[in-house]
Design a protein around this motif. Structure first.
Motif, mmCIF file in Angstrom:
data_model
loop_
_atom_site.group_PDB
_atom_site.id
_atom_site.type_symbol
_atom_site.label_atom_id
_atom_site.label_comp_id
_atom_site.label_asym_id
_atom_site.label_seq_id
_atom_site.Cartn_x
_atom_site.Cartn_y
_atom_site.Cartn_z
ATOM 1 N N GLY A 62 0.742 -1.319 0.045
ATOM 2 C CA GLY A 62 0.010 0.150 0.085
ATOM 3 C C GLY A 62 1.000 1.231 0.058
ATOM 4 N N THR A 63 2.065 1.046 0.646
ATOM 5 C CA THR A 63 2.810 2.474 0.580
ATOM 6 C C THR A 63 3.285 2.898 -0.737
ATOM 7 O OG1 THR A 63 3.911 1.639 2.537
ATOM 8 C CG2 THR A 63 5.217 3.311 1.303
ATOM 9 N N GLY A 64 3.644 2.000 -1.605
ATOM 10 C CA GLY A 64 4.037 2.248 -2.936
ATOM 11 C C GLY A 64 2.667 2.852 -4.074
ATOM 12 N N MET A 65 1.479 1.955 -3.464
ATOM 13 C CA MET A 65 0.479 2.361 -4.249
ATOM 14 C C MET A 65 -0.188 3.583 -4.074
ATOM 15 S SD MET A 65 -1.409 -1.352 -4.215
ATOM 16 C CE MET A 65 -3.181 -0.648 -4.813
ATOM 17 N N ALA A 112 8.076 2.066 -1.685
ATOM 18 C CA ALA A 112 8.251 3.372 -1.887
ATOM 19 C C ALA A 112 8.872 3.667 -2.984
ATOM 20 C CB ALA A 112 8.425 4.278 -0.761
ATOM 21 N N TRP A 113 9.909 2.896 -3.268
ATOM 22 C CA TRP A 113 10.855 3.035 -4.486
ATOM 23 C C TRP A 113 10.059 2.498 -5.661
ATOM 24 C CZ3 TRP A 113 13.767 -1.275 -7.089
ATOM 25 C CH2 TRP A 113 14.232 -0.762 -8.106
ATOM 26 N N LEU A 114 9.456 1.179 -5.474
ATOM 27 C CA LEU A 114 8.791 0.979 -6.746
ATOM 28 C C LEU A 114 7.546 1.559 -7.215
ATOM 29 C CD1 LEU A 114 8.305 -3.168 -5.800
ATOM 30 C CD2 LEU A 114 9.799 -1.809 -7.467
ATOM 31 N N GLY A 115 6.881 2.349 -6.207
ATOM 32 C CA GLY A 115 5.922 3.305 -6.383
ATOM 33 C C GLY A 115 6.448 4.562 -7.060
ATOM 34 N N LEU A 116 7.516 4.992 -6.868
ATOM 35 C CA LEU A 116 8.144 6.042 -7.447
ATOM 36 C C LEU A 116 8.764 5.607 -8.998
ATOM 37 C CD1 LEU A 116 10.115 7.651 -4.325
ATOM 38 C CD2 LEU A 116 8.166 8.712 -5.700
ATOM 39 N N THR A 130 2.456 3.210 -13.506
ATOM 40 C CA THR A 130 1.003 3.229 -13.029
ATOM 41 C C THR A 130 1.029 2.620 -11.679
ATOM 42 O OG1 THR A 130 0.460 1.038 -14.242
ATOM 43 C CG2 THR A 130 0.312 3.266 -15.240
ATOM 44 N N VAL A 131 -0.074 2.769 -11.025
ATOM 45 C CA VAL A 131 -0.322 2.103 -9.972
ATOM 46 C C VAL A 131 -0.403 0.480 -10.087
ATOM 47 C CG1 VAL A 131 -1.890 1.742 -7.840
ATOM 48 C CG2 VAL A 131 -1.527 4.031 -8.902
ATOM 49 N N SER A 132 -0.915 0.265 -11.214
ATOM 50 C CA SER A 132 -1.170 -1.319 -11.233
ATOM 51 C C SER A 132 -0.170 -2.111 -11.574
ATOM 52 C CB SER A 132 -2.384 -1.544 -12.510
ATOM 53 O OG SER A 132 -1.840 -0.926 -13.638
ATOM 54 N N SER A 133 0.801 -1.376 -12.259
ATOM 55 C CA SER A 133 2.176 -1.908 -12.564
ATOM 56 C C SER A 133 3.008 -1.748 -11.320
ATOM 57 C CB SER A 133 3.053 -1.120 -13.631
ATOM 58 O OG SER A 133 3.243 -0.047 -12.979
ATOM 59 N N MET A 134 3.190 -1.071 -10.390
ATOM 60 C CA MET A 134 3.590 -1.199 -9.117
ATOM 61 C C MET A 134 3.125 -2.402 -8.361
ATOM 62 S SD MET A 134 3.148 -0.196 -5.650
ATOM 63 C CE MET A 134 4.368 -1.042 -4.460
ATOM 64 N N GLN A 135 1.861 -2.483 -8.070
ATOM 65 C CA GLN A 135 1.205 -3.449 -7.479
ATOM 66 C C GLN A 135 1.552 -4.715 -8.009
ATOM 67 O OE1 GLN A 135 -3.113 -3.535 -7.438
ATOM 68 N NE2 GLN A 135 -3.133 -4.901 -5.659
ATOM 69 N N GLY A 136 1.766 -4.971 -9.280
ATOM 70 C CA GLY A 136 2.056 -6.059 -9.790
ATOM 71 C C GLY A 136 3.520 -6.432 -9.430
ATOM 72 N N THR A 190 -0.262 6.910 -6.512
ATOM 73 C CA THR A 190 -1.415 7.643 -6.601
ATOM 74 C C THR A 190 -1.339 9.045 -6.428
ATOM 75 O OG1 THR A 190 -2.909 5.709 -5.801
ATOM 76 C CG2 THR A 190 -3.792 7.879 -5.614
ATOM 77 N N ASP A 191 -0.697 9.330 -5.140
ATOM 78 C CA ASP A 191 -0.258 10.959 -4.787
ATOM 79 C C ASP A 191 0.392 11.582 -5.751
ATOM 80 O OD1 ASP A 191 -1.909 10.710 -2.286
ATOM 81 O OD2 ASP A 191 -0.039 10.532 -1.214
ATOM 82 N N ILE A 192 1.224 10.950 -6.483
ATOM 83 C CA ILE A 192 2.085 11.523 -7.516
ATOM 84 C C ILE A 192 1.394 11.780 -8.869
ATOM 85 C CG2 ILE A 192 3.830 11.244 -9.112
ATOM 86 C CD1 ILE A 192 5.654 9.950 -6.941
ATOM 87 N N GLY A 193 0.544 11.176 -9.088
ATOM 88 C CA GLY A 193 -0.438 11.029 -10.366
ATOM 89 C C GLY A 193 -1.491 12.151 -10.092
#
Length: 263
Positions: A84-87, A167-171, A175-181, A91-94
């Motif tokens: 959830g951190t990366g997601m 967090a690094w993956l989220g940055l 996209t959010v879905s690619s980070m989650q994957g 989301t916040d960046i988007g």
């Protein structure tokens, strides 16, 4: 009349205090989002029912199953929650939230620290719920309050390290879905390829080796010892070693990726 931008408070203490303020900002929406709060409470209930009653129901004595499974579930729900951190960051960046942070006189690491601390606070709710549900199905702590505090602290430390990786993956994810994957592809082999739910006895040689070096196996074993007795101190030290290594790797990567995304 001219206006001057307030000076940026610098130093680790200033960055931490600013991160705490932003963490509180991230937690406030929970008051108006009962669905998110219910999700924090329902997940451990679902996981314990699945692993204790469905998967563990036919594997042996009920008390032994509960004693083995509940710490494993505690580890899994805690580590999976770090996704959830990366997601949230993606989301916040988007949504442009971090563009507004960039104009504030705060440390560059403060938004990252705030997001991670907020998610750890939410995770603490999940951990406490897991222990309460575990007690309801028959799990008993035999080591006293210090053992419980030690177990919670240990799992939060590992979650903190993995949250920086998330967090690094989220940055860096598009996209959010690619980070989650990507995060799921990393965490599932770590959790299900460990001794969190089943012992390594009788497994193929290559899987025994992997379970032996897997940090999740040592974390689960340490939690069983801290909560139920028979602690192997080596498991605690190995978990601390993995935590330090992951922090050393992912904190600078996340801060650097954040700097690239918001400049």
């Amino acid at each position: 009349m001219t206006f001057t931008q307030p000076a940026v408070r610098r130093g680790p203490s200033a960055a931490l205090s600013q991160g705490l303020v932003l963490a509180w900002r991230s937690l406030i929406p929970l008051r108006n989002s009962p669905g998110q709060l219910v999700g924090l409470l329902v997940q451990p209930v679902f996981m314990i029912v699945v692993f204790v009653y469905l998967f563990g129901g036919a594997t042996g004595d009920r008390a032994d199953v509960v004693a083995y499974m509940v710490p494993g579930v505690l580890v899994q729900v805690s580590l999976i929650a770090t996704i959830g951190t990366g997601m949230n960051l993606a989301t916040d960046i988007g949504n442009g939230v971090f563009d507004r942070f960039r104009t504030l006189p705060i440390a560059r690491s403060a938004p990252l620290t705030g997001r991670i601390l907020a998610d750890l606070a939410a995770l603490l709710i999940t951990i406490v719920t897991s222990l309460v549900v575990g007690y309801a199905v028959g799990f008993r702590v035999t080591t006293g309050p210090l053992g419980v505090l030690g177990a919670i602290g240990l799992v939060l430390l590992m979650a903190l390290a993995l949250s920086w990786g998330s967090a690094w993956l989220g940055l860096v994810a598009k996209t959010v879905s690619s980070m989650q994957g990507m995060a799921t592809a990393v965490l599932l082999p770590l959790t299900f390829g460990s001794s969190a739910f089943v012992p390594a006895t009788g497994m193929p040689g290559w899987l025994v080796w992997w379970m032996g070096v897997n940090p999740v196996s040592h974390l689960a074993s340490a939690l069983r010892g801290l909560l139920g007795g028979g602690l192997r101190v080596a498991d605690v030290w190995i978990t601390h070693g993995w935590t330090a290594a992951l922090m050393a790797l992912f904190v600078p990567l996340a801060v650097r990726a954040y700097a690239r995304r918001v400049r």
